[in-house]
Design an enzyme around this catalytic site. Structure first.
Site, PDB file in Angstrom:
ATOM      1  N   LYS A 217      10.445   3.535  10.296  1.00 20.19           N
ATOM      2  CA  LYS A 217      10.450   2.076  10.480  1.00 20.19           C
ATOM      3  C   LYS A 217      10.940   1.352   9.215  1.00 20.19           C
ATOM      4  O   LYS A 217      11.721   0.404   9.295  1.00 20.19           O
ATOM      5  CB  LYS A 217       9.025   1.663  10.864  1.00 20.19           C
ATOM      6  CG  LYS A 217       8.497   0.384  10.330  1.00 20.19           C
ATOM      7  CD  LYS A 217       7.102   0.116  10.851  1.00 20.19           C
ATOM      8  CE  LYS A 217       6.007   0.341   9.845  1.00 20.19           C
ATOM      9  NZ  LYS A 217       5.905  -0.598   8.753  1.00 20.19           N
TER      10      LYS A 217
ATOM     11  N   LEU B 206      -0.455   4.512   0.370  1.00 16.38           N
ATOM     12  CA  LEU B 206      -1.210   5.696   0.781  1.00 16.38           C
ATOM     13  C   LEU B 206      -0.466   6.506   1.833  1.00 16.38           C
ATOM     14  O   LEU B 206       0.337   5.983   2.601  1.00 16.38           O
ATOM     15  CB  LEU B 206      -2.608   5.322   1.255  1.00 16.38           C
ATOM     16  CG  LEU B 206      -2.803   4.315   2.389  1.00 16.38           C
ATOM     17  CD1 LEU B 206      -2.599   4.960   3.736  1.00 16.38           C
ATOM     18  CD2 LEU B 206      -4.207   3.736   2.284  1.00 16.38           C
ATOM     19  N   ARG B 207      -0.738   7.813   1.809  1.00 13.02           N
ATOM     20  CA  ARG B 207      -0.149   8.720   2.806  1.00 13.02           C
ATOM     21  C   ARG B 207      -1.197   9.084   3.825  1.00 13.02           C
ATOM     22  O   ARG B 207      -2.351   9.329   3.463  1.00 13.02           O
ATOM     23  CB  ARG B 207       0.309  10.032   2.133  1.00 13.02           C
ATOM     24  CG  ARG B 207       1.482   9.898   1.220  1.00 13.02           C
ATOM     25  CD  ARG B 207       1.557  11.090   0.297  1.00 13.02           C
ATOM     26  NE  ARG B 207       0.338  11.187  -0.525  1.00 13.02           N
ATOM     27  CZ  ARG B 207       0.034  12.217  -1.313  1.00 13.02           C
ATOM     28  NH1 ARG B 207       0.830  13.262  -1.388  1.00 13.02           N
ATOM     29  NH2 ARG B 207      -1.071  12.217  -2.022  1.00 13.02           N
TER      30      ARG B 207
ATOM     31  N   GLU C 236       0.856  -1.188   0.000  1.00 13.73           N
ATOM     32  CA  GLU C 236       0.000   0.000   0.000  1.00 13.73           C
ATOM     33  C   GLU C 236       0.894   1.240   0.000  1.00 13.73           C
ATOM     34  O   GLU C 236       1.892   1.286   0.698  1.00 13.73           O
ATOM     35  CB  GLU C 236      -0.868  -0.047   1.268  1.00 13.73           C
ATOM     36  CG  GLU C 236      -1.841   1.080   1.382  1.00 13.73           C
ATOM     37  CD  GLU C 236      -2.684   1.249   0.138  1.00 13.73           C
ATOM     38  OE1 GLU C 236      -3.461   0.347  -0.190  1.00 13.73           O
ATOM     39  OE2 GLU C 236      -2.563   2.295  -0.531  1.00 13.73           O
TER      40      GLU C 236
ATOM     41  N   CYS D  30       5.914   5.198   9.005  1.00 14.88           N
ATOM     42  CA  CYS D  30       6.415   4.452   7.840  1.00 14.88           C
ATOM     43  C   CYS D  30       7.887   4.685   7.553  1.00 14.88           C
ATOM     44  O   CYS D  30       8.685   3.752   7.642  1.00 14.88           O
ATOM     45  CB  CYS D  30       5.587   4.809   6.620  1.00 14.88           C
ATOM     46  SG  CYS D  30       3.843   4.538   6.904  1.00 14.88           S
TER      47      CYS D  30
HETATM   48  C1  UGA Z   1       4.610   7.571   3.475  1.00 10.06           C
HETATM   49  C2  UGA Z   1       4.652   7.505   1.936  1.00 10.06           C
HETATM   50  O1  UGA Z   1       4.593   8.833   1.388  1.00 10.06           O
HETATM   51  C3  UGA Z   1       3.477   6.689   1.402  1.00 10.06           C
HETATM   52  O2  UGA Z   1       3.576   6.559  -0.009  1.00 10.06           O
HETATM   53  C4  UGA Z   1       3.511   5.296   2.045  1.00 10.06           C
HETATM   54  O3  UGA Z   1       2.410   4.499   1.655  1.00 10.06           O
HETATM   55  C5  UGA Z   1       3.468   5.447   3.562  1.00 10.06           C
HETATM   56  O4  UGA Z   1       4.596   6.235   3.981  1.00 10.06           O
HETATM   57  C6  UGA Z   1       3.512   4.053   4.141  1.00 10.06           C
HETATM   58  O5  UGA Z   1       4.534   3.370   3.989  1.00 10.06           O
HETATM   59  O6  UGA Z   1       2.487   3.571   4.639  1.00 10.06           O
HETATM   60  P1  UGA Z   1       3.278   9.056   5.279  1.00 10.06           P
HETATM   61  O7  UGA Z   1       4.227   8.491   6.293  1.00 10.06           O
HETATM   62  O8  UGA Z   1       1.820   9.046   5.569  1.00 10.06           O
HETATM   63  O9  UGA Z   1       3.442   8.282   3.857  1.00 10.06           O
HETATM   64  O10 UGA Z   1       3.675  10.576   5.066  1.00 10.06           O
HETATM   65  P2  UGA Z   1       4.484  11.483   3.999  1.00 10.06           P
HETATM   66  O11 UGA Z   1       3.566  12.475   3.432  1.00 10.06           O
HETATM   67  O12 UGA Z   1       5.258  10.670   3.064  1.00 10.06           O
HETATM   68  O13 UGA Z   1       5.474  12.255   5.000  1.00 10.06           O
HETATM   69  C7  UGA Z   1       6.432  11.554   5.789  1.00 10.06           C
HETATM   70  C8  UGA Z   1       7.316  12.523   6.536  1.00 10.06           C
HETATM   71  O14 UGA Z   1       8.200  13.204   5.637  1.00 10.06           O
HETATM   72  C9  UGA Z   1       6.582  13.613   7.300  1.00 10.06           C
HETATM   73  O15 UGA Z   1       7.190  13.770   8.565  1.00 10.06           O
HETATM   74  C10 UGA Z   1       6.780  14.856   6.457  1.00 10.06           C
HETATM   75  O16 UGA Z   1       6.741  16.043   7.205  1.00 10.06           O
HETATM   76  C11 UGA Z   1       8.157  14.598   5.891  1.00 10.06           C
HETATM   77  N1  UGA Z   1       8.420  15.304   4.618  1.00 10.06           N
HETATM   78  C12 UGA Z   1       7.748  14.978   3.490  1.00 10.06           C
HETATM   79  C13 UGA Z   1       9.412  16.290   4.570  1.00 10.06           C
HETATM   80  O17 UGA Z   1      10.060  16.612   5.590  1.00 10.06           O
HETATM   81  N2  UGA Z   1       9.668  16.914   3.377  1.00 10.06           N
HETATM   82  C14 UGA Z   1       9.006  16.585   2.236  1.00 10.06           C
HETATM   83  O18 UGA Z   1       9.305  17.194   1.179  1.00 10.06           O
HETATM   84  C15 UGA Z   1       8.012  15.615   2.289  1.00 10.06           C
END
Ligand code: UGA
Length: 441
Positions: free
Chosen positions: A266, A153-154, A151, A263
């Site tokens: 981990k 999804l974010r 999956e 995500c």
């Molecule tokens: C992430 C992936 O984006 C999804 O595709 C994946 O399905 C999911 O993990 C998972 O494995 O289940 P998520 O953890 O919900 O999704 O959040 P993201 O939007 O990817 O952000 C992750 C972290 O990166 C946040 O702390 C965010 O603030 C940080 N981030 C993101 C940055 O510091 N800079 C960016 O440019 C983008």
């Protein structure tokens, strides 16, 4: 078609409700009775935009239900989706105990041909292992097949990501199972979603490689941001110009306090451990993990610097606690590192988050932190205001009003939400990540 989804966390509940919306009859199963009770009472155990409407709609049309009875759900279903948690254990490996327990349970229950579809993020080799447990222990002489369906999804946009994914990855050795899962996802064919059909190990690897690559982009831009500060460059302009190169792309180049969530932290740990296990170390990912940990610490240093090295008895106003906006999830959030470190150094913390305060209170009770009602009451009497999470409501604060209520006008903008020059011109001492304030004449 009847489907069982096991696990009612972000992935399980979104997938369950989404599949019901695709026309399937879905039973979401969880062994934690309290969670099922909450769902049966019409509530959602966590905050995710759009999910309640999706769940309500499909409960109302009787395609979605919730139960603790795995046996009855599985007996009625052709496909069983695994969406149980796989947190990191103390060595960084994915903890597969919930998956293993489920495999033993399924072996006792399966009464007919079933397709087991794994959505949980699991290390390479796990799907084959799940199938072998069920095949070895099954009570009835029935056939089962397994499909790896990671999956992507974010959190915060999970419903949209499930209903309109960039791609669907299906890994299996069985054409019969693949045909059934493709049929389940048929509505996505209609919107021309690319399907990538692979073997089991490849599908498992795609998920880890994708998350590790995104995490690498973030750590990369965070290190570039730190260097920009040292040399007097502006990381936003650097990232923008880099992103215009289509081979690089503009996404995930936003600097900040380091990535958090359930995500990336981990999955990067698990991939690095997998590399060590197979004597094929992924050194880039090992470094990404280190860079991310030090980025969180670096935010504490920024706050201390702005307070001229002295945080003892200073009042620090934190805006945002969740690891990113639009979620109540605080797992591995930079806010946790920041709060721990500042409390250790004798600071007083006031904090506000639109939805994550209840979760945060479980880690830091009201005896340790003063939780407030909004950004302005948090800022009141503080020596520094820190934007930790870029919730929309912090993007357009009335900074003049903030300036009137604070003790000293200092703003640490850890998400680069504000224009440094405008904030400075309002009389704030200001810092952000990777942008040196320079007046252009
Ligand atoms: C992430 C992936 O984006 C999804 O595709 C994946 O399905 C999911 O993990 C998972 O494995 O289940 P998520 O953890 O919900 O999704 O959040 P993201 O939007 O990817 O952000 C992750 C972290 O990166 C946040 O702390 C965010 O603030 C940080 N981030 C993101 C940055 O510091 N800079 C960016 O440019 C983008």
């Amino acid at each position: 078609m009847h489907i069982t989804v096991v696990g009612t966390g972000y992935v399980g509940l979104v997938a369950g409700a989404g599949l019901a919306d695709f026309g399937m009859h879905v039973i979401c199963v969880d062994k934690i009775k309290e969670k099922i009770d909450i769902l049966n009472s019409g509530e959602i155990p966590f905050y995710e935009p759009g999910l309640k409407e999706l769940v309500d709609r499909n409960v109302a049309n009787k395609r979605l239900s919730f139960s603790t009875d795995l046996k009855s759900a599985v007996e009625q279903s052709l496909a069983i989706f695994i969406a149980v948690g796989t947190p990191a254990d103390e060595r960084g490996r994915a903890d597969l105990s919930a998956v293993e327990e489920l495999a033993h349970d399924l072996a006792r229950i399966v009464n007919d041909y079933k397709v087991i579809v794994t959505k949980s993020t699991v290390p390479v080799g796990t799907n084959r292992w799940i199938k072998s447990i069920i095949d070895k222990e099954k009570k009835n002489p029935v056939e089962i097949d397994i499909v790896s369906n990671p999956e992507f999804l974010r959190e915060g946009s999970a419903v949209e990501d499930f209903m309109r994914p960039n791609r669907v990855v299906l890994g299996s050795d069985s054409q019969r199972a693949l045909a059934i899962v493709k049929d389940i996802y048929r509505p996505l064919y209609l919107i021309e979603t690319p399907f990538v059909i692979t073997g089991l190990e490849t599908a498992e690897m795609i998920k880890y490689a994708s998350n590790a690559f995104l995490a690498t982009k973030i750590s990369f831009i965070n290190e570039i941001a730190n260097l920009c500060e040292a040399v007097g460059a502006d990381v936003h302009q650097v990232a923008k110009a880099m992103g215009l190169d289509r081979r690089i792309g503009p996404k995930f180049l936003h600097p900040g306090p380091g990535f958090g969530g359930s995500c990336f932290p981990k999955d990067t740990l698990a991939l690095a451990q997998l590399g060590r296990d197979y004597n094929s170390p992924i050194r880039i990912v090992e470094t990404v993990i280190e860079v991310n940990n030090s980025q969180k610490e670096r935010m504490v240093e920024k706050i201390i610097d702005l307070l001229d090295g002295n945080v003892k008895d200073k009042t620090i106003a934190l805006l945002g606690l969740s690891f990113k906006p639009n979620t109540s999830d605080i797992r591995e959030a930079p806010s946790i590192t920041i709060v721990k470190s500042l409390l250790d150094k004798g600071a007083k913390i006031k904090a506000y988050d639109p939805v994550a305060m209840d979760e945060f209170k479980k880690l830091f009770p009201e005896t340790q932190i003063q939780y407030c009602e909004d950004a302005y009451s948090t800022a009141e009497g503080s020596d520094i205001v820190v934007i930790v999470t870029e919730w929309n409501e912090f993007r357009n604060l009335d900074l003049k009003r903030i300036k009137e209520v604070v003790n000293t006008p200092i703003l640490a903008d850890l998400r680069n939400v504000y224009d440094p020059i405008k904030v400075k011109n309002l009389g704030f001492k200001y810092t952000c990540v990777g942008r040196v304030v320079k007046e252009i004449h």
